[in-house]
Write a protein that holds these residues in place. Structure first.
Motif, PDB file in Angstrom:
ATOM      1  N   VAL A 274      36.586  36.841 -27.145  1.00  0.00           N
ATOM      2  CA  VAL A 274      35.473  36.245 -27.896  1.00  0.00           C
ATOM      3  C   VAL A 274      34.577  35.515 -26.895  1.00  0.00           C
ATOM      4  N   PHE A 275      33.342  35.980 -26.786  1.00  0.00           N
ATOM      5  CA  PHE A 275      32.396  35.332 -25.873  1.00  0.00           C
ATOM      6  C   PHE A 275      31.772  34.118 -26.555  1.00  0.00           C
ATOM      7  N   ASP A 276      31.503  33.097 -25.773  1.00  0.00           N
ATOM      8  CA  ASP A 276      30.863  31.886 -26.290  1.00  0.00           C
ATOM      9  C   ASP A 276      29.442  32.239 -26.760  1.00  0.00           C
ATOM     10  N   ALA A 277      29.207  32.093 -28.050  1.00  0.00           N
ATOM     11  CA  ALA A 277      27.921  32.518 -28.623  1.00  0.00           C
ATOM     12  C   ALA A 277      26.749  31.795 -27.968  1.00  0.00           C
ATOM     13  N   ALA A 278      26.978  30.586 -27.460  1.00  0.00           N
ATOM     14  CA  ALA A 278      25.868  29.797 -26.909  1.00  0.00           C
ATOM     15  C   ALA A 278      25.693  29.993 -25.406  1.00  0.00           C
ATOM     16  N   ASN A 279      26.655  30.641 -24.766  1.00  0.00           N
ATOM     17  CA  ASN A 279      26.554  30.710 -23.306  1.00  0.00           C
ATOM     18  C   ASN A 279      27.216  31.962 -22.726  1.00  0.00           C
ATOM     19  N   ASP A 280      26.813  33.116 -23.209  1.00  0.00           N
ATOM     20  CA  ASP A 280      27.364  34.337 -22.598  1.00  0.00           C
ATOM     21  C   ASP A 280      26.485  35.526 -22.955  1.00  0.00           C
ATOM     22  N   ASN A 281      25.825  36.118 -21.966  1.00  0.00           N
ATOM     23  CA  ASN A 281      24.934  37.240 -22.276  1.00  0.00           C
ATOM     24  C   ASN A 281      25.702  38.545 -22.484  1.00  0.00           C
ATOM     25  N   ARG A 282      27.026  38.529 -22.229  1.00  0.00           N
ATOM     26  CA  ARG A 282      27.768  39.779 -22.415  1.00  0.00           C
ATOM     27  C   ARG A 282      27.773  40.212 -23.881  1.00  0.00           C
ATOM     28  N   GLN A 283      27.663  39.244 -24.798  1.00  0.00           N
ATOM     29  CA  GLN A 283      27.655  39.608 -26.220  1.00  0.00           C
ATOM     30  C   GLN A 283      26.397  40.391 -26.610  1.00  0.00           C
ATOM     31  N   THR A 284      25.399  40.410 -25.712  1.00  0.00           N
ATOM     32  CA  THR A 284      24.171  41.179 -26.010  1.00  0.00           C
ATOM     33  C   THR A 284      24.214  42.563 -25.360  1.00  0.00           C
ATOM     34  N   LEU A 285      25.274  42.851 -24.629  1.00  0.00           N
ATOM     35  CA  LEU A 285      25.320  44.099 -23.859  1.00  0.00           C
ATOM     36  C   LEU A 285      26.169  45.153 -24.574  1.00  0.00           C
ATOM     37  N   PRO A 286      25.607  46.359 -24.780  1.00  0.00           N
ATOM     38  CA  PRO A 286      26.343  47.405 -25.513  1.00  0.00           C
ATOM     39  C   PRO A 286      27.722  47.717 -24.912  1.00  0.00           C
ATOM     40  N   PRO A 368      34.725  59.040 -19.704  1.00  0.00           N
ATOM     41  CA  PRO A 368      33.362  58.747 -20.176  1.00  0.00           C
ATOM     42  C   PRO A 368      33.205  57.252 -20.447  1.00  0.00           C
ATOM     43  N   ILE A 369      32.085  56.694 -19.973  1.00  0.00           N
ATOM     44  CA  ILE A 369      31.854  55.261 -20.175  1.00  0.00           C
ATOM     45  C   ILE A 369      31.143  55.062 -21.508  1.00  0.00           C
ATOM     46  N   VAL A 370      31.661  54.156 -22.307  1.00  0.00           N
ATOM     47  CA  VAL A 370      31.070  53.905 -23.626  1.00  0.00           C
ATOM     48  C   VAL A 370      30.156  52.681 -23.558  1.00  0.00           C
ATOM     49  N   GLY A 371      28.925  52.839 -24.058  1.00  0.00           N
ATOM     50  CA  GLY A 371      27.976  51.715 -24.111  1.00  0.00           C
ATOM     51  C   GLY A 371      27.124  51.632 -22.858  1.00  0.00           C
ATOM     52  N   SER A 372      25.819  51.405 -23.036  1.00  0.00           N
ATOM     53  CA  SER A 372      24.953  51.290 -21.859  1.00  0.00           C
ATOM     54  C   SER A 372      25.072  49.877 -21.283  1.00  0.00           C
ATOM     55  N   ARG A 373      24.617  49.728 -20.033  1.00  0.00           N
ATOM     56  CA  ARG A 373      24.838  48.434 -19.378  1.00  0.00           C
ATOM     57  C   ARG A 373      23.942  47.342 -19.946  1.00  0.00           C
ATOM     58  N   TYR A 374      22.731  47.708 -20.382  1.00  0.00           N
ATOM     59  CA  TYR A 374      21.783  46.742 -20.930  1.00  0.00           C
ATOM     60  C   TYR A 374      21.303  47.201 -22.302  1.00  0.00           C
ATOM     61  N   ASN A 375      20.810  46.258 -23.095  1.00  0.00           N
ATOM     62  CA  ASN A 375      20.148  46.653 -24.345  1.00  0.00           C
ATOM     63  C   ASN A 375      18.715  47.086 -23.996  1.00  0.00           C
ATOM     64  N   ALA A 376      17.980  47.574 -24.989  1.00  0.00           N
ATOM     65  CA  ALA A 376      16.669  48.183 -24.712  1.00  0.00           C
ATOM     66  C   ALA A 376      15.711  47.193 -24.043  1.00  0.00           C
ATOM     67  N   GLU A 377      15.705  45.945 -24.488  1.00  0.00           N
ATOM     68  CA  GLU A 377      14.785  44.942 -23.945  1.00  0.00           C
ATOM     69  C   GLU A 377      15.086  44.674 -22.459  1.00  0.00           C
ATOM     70  N   GLN A 378      16.367  44.553 -22.146  1.00  0.00           N
ATOM     71  CA  GLN A 378      16.761  44.288 -20.752  1.00  0.00           C
ATOM     72  C   GLN A 378      16.525  45.516 -19.878  1.00  0.00           C
ATOM     73  N   GLU A 379      16.781  46.699 -20.463  1.00  0.00           N
ATOM     74  CA  GLU A 379      16.621  47.948 -19.718  1.00  0.00           C
ATOM     75  C   GLU A 379      15.158  48.158 -19.319  1.00  0.00           C
ATOM     76  N   ALA A 380      14.247  47.716 -20.189  1.00  0.00           N
ATOM     77  CA  ALA A 380      12.819  47.900 -19.913  1.00  0.00           C
ATOM     78  C   ALA A 380      12.375  47.103 -18.691  1.00  0.00           C
ATOM     79  N   LYS A 381      13.162  46.123 -18.277  1.00  0.00           N
ATOM     80  CA  LYS A 381      12.762  45.262 -17.157  1.00  0.00           C
ATOM     81  C   LYS A 381      13.310  45.734 -15.808  1.00  0.00           C
ATOM     82  N   VAL A 382      14.164  46.757 -15.822  1.00  0.00           N
ATOM     83  CA  VAL A 382      14.698  47.236 -14.553  1.00  0.00           C
ATOM     84  C   VAL A 382      14.057  48.574 -14.204  1.00  0.00           C
TER      85      VAL A 382
END
Ligand SMILES: NC(=O)c1ccc[n+]([C@@H]2O[C@H](COP(=O)([O-])OP(=O)(O)OC[C@H]3O[C@@H](n4cnc5c(N)ncnc54)[C@H](OP(=O)(O)O)[C@@H]3O)[C@@H](O)[C@H]2O)c1
Length: 384
Positions: A274-286, A368-382
């Motif tokens: 369980v990631f800390d909802a207030a301090n962990d960006n991993r919960q936003t990553l597929p 096979p790796i499941v889930g992309s490394r970033y969500n769409a918003e983060q992916e657009a910045k790389v």
């Protein structure tokens, strides 16, 4: 006795003991993986600079010599869930220095600001002995990130530089990275601005994160780049296509961020984490949904199996794989634990043969790796 109930000496002693338990037995018969010198029977590197081998990022006037592994400071208080208090974090940074680490990575945006403040406090008195890198380029208004925009305007680069120097308590930043490309500011303008800061003595070296080959060439033509810092690990190898060959061609170093895939390759995360909802960006990553982690644990199992006959852990394999790729690669794993620090630094002494590298890569690639490394918003910045 200090606030946490553990003196600095006790802290270091316990770290050394745990480190020794975790990863010190020399590799045993039949395995090609080899340890290079500088390792004491306590698991601690010996000799000058803690004995940790050094590597050089960049070439010519852009060259910067650092320890083979740096320390990613972000998770000490940002984005990696709950963390130790400030005194423990500072003691961990001192432990890293004692063990020979000379490169510490932070950014304005970690917190924002609080990570640089912590690193500044931890590195007080170490000026000239260690290198600290930081980053500019995200847009903040009154301390709040504007997610839809980046800001590498010369005025903002200069502002971030001044503020980072103040928070870090140093006169010069060893590497100043652009954190993400800014579509509104040509890279030539960014490179020119950093070049001026280098001339003024406020920055020693220039770095870029998550940019493509064209951007690197254009930037390098104006101000030689010391390091590209982008995501690279056994579960994300995009930089192998054009970025690493270009770094080799231009003599630019490479600093893989999240070298353990944000802890996943260390084997202590699973579908129940369980990631800390207030301090962990991993919960936003597929790649960090429970379903993705359950599926991707097969990769960690490959590392466990590979390490079982070689006396090394999954985290050590992940880091050693990067270090064995190129002599100018310097991973910056983050940790909040002395035991993990000791374990990770041990990777600097692990050598894999080409056959072992292939065995490892083939075994991981078969899953096979499941889930992309970033969500769409983060992916657009790389750019990769
Ligand atoms: N330029 C960029 O855009 C960018 C982006 C992300 C990160 N970074 C930089 O890269 C650094 C590292 O990235 P990161 O923190 O995302 O990823 P990471 O280094 O791959 O993983 C850190 C996580 O791994 C765990 N860990 C460390 N050693 C371990 C071990 N031996 N066994 C099991 N788990 C272990 C840590 O937990 P414990 O605390 O429990 O050890 C921590 O939560 C950051 O600090 C930052 O400086 C840069």
């Amino acid at each position: 006795m200090e606030k946490s109930g553990m003196s600095r000496r006790d802290f270091i002693k316990s770290a050394a003991l745990v480190g020794a338990m975790l990863g010190v037995s020399p590799v045993v018969g039949g395995c090609a993986a080899k340890l290079a010198g500088g390792e004491s029977s306590s698991g601690r590197h010996t000799g000058e600079n803690g004995g940790l081998p050094h590597r050089t990022l960049g070439t010519g006037s852009a060259a910067l010599e650092v320890s083979a592994l740096g320390f990613g400071c972000m998770g000490l208080n940002h984005h990696r869930s709950r963390h130790p208090d400030k005194n423990m974090a500072i003691r961990l940074v001192h432990e890293a220095i004692d063990r020979g680490v000379t490169l510490f990575d932070t950014a304005e945006s970690y917190g924002p600001y609080i990570n640089e403040e912590l690193v500044g406090e931890a590195l007080k008195g170490y000026a000239g002995k260690v290198s600290v890198s930081s980053k500019f380029g995200h847009k903040y208004v009154n301390g709040k990130r504007v997610m839809s925009e980046e800001d590498s305007s010369p005025a903002n680069i200069r502002k971030v530089c001044e503020e980072s120097l103040r928070r870090l308590g140093v006169e010069t930043l060893a590497i100043f990275y652009q954190h993400r490309a800014d579509p509104n500011t040509p890279i030539e303008v960014v490179a020119e601005t950093v070049k001026e800061l280098i001339r003024e003595g406020k920055v020693r070296h220039f770095g870029l994160c998550e940019v493509n080959a064209d951007t690197i060439r254009r930037a390098h033509a104006i101000q030689p780049v010391t390091a590209i810092q982008s995501e690279y690990h056994l579960m994300h190898r995009a930089v192998e296509k054009s970025i690493l060959p270009l770094c080799g061609e231009l003599g630019i170093g490479f600093v893989p961020y999240s070298p353990l895939n944000r802890g996943f390759l260390g084997g202590s995360l699973n579908e129940y984490t369980v990631f800390d909802a207030a301090n962990d960006n991993r919960q936003t990553l597929p790649r960090f949904t429970p379903e993705a982690m359950r599926a991707n644990l097969r990769i960690v199992e490959v590392l466990h199996a590979f390490g079982r006959t070689r006396g090394i852990t999954a985290a050590q394999i992940a880091l050693a794989w990067l270090l064995n790729k190129k002599p100018w690669i310097v991973p910056i794993p983050g940790t909040t634990k002395p035991a993990h620090l000791a374990e990770n630094l041990y990777a600097a002494d692990i050598r894999f043969t080409p056959a072992e590298m292939k065995e490892l890569e083939d075994a991981v690639a078969a899953i096979p790796i499941v889930g992309s490394r970033y969500n769409a918003e983060q992916e657009a910045k790389v750019q990769n």
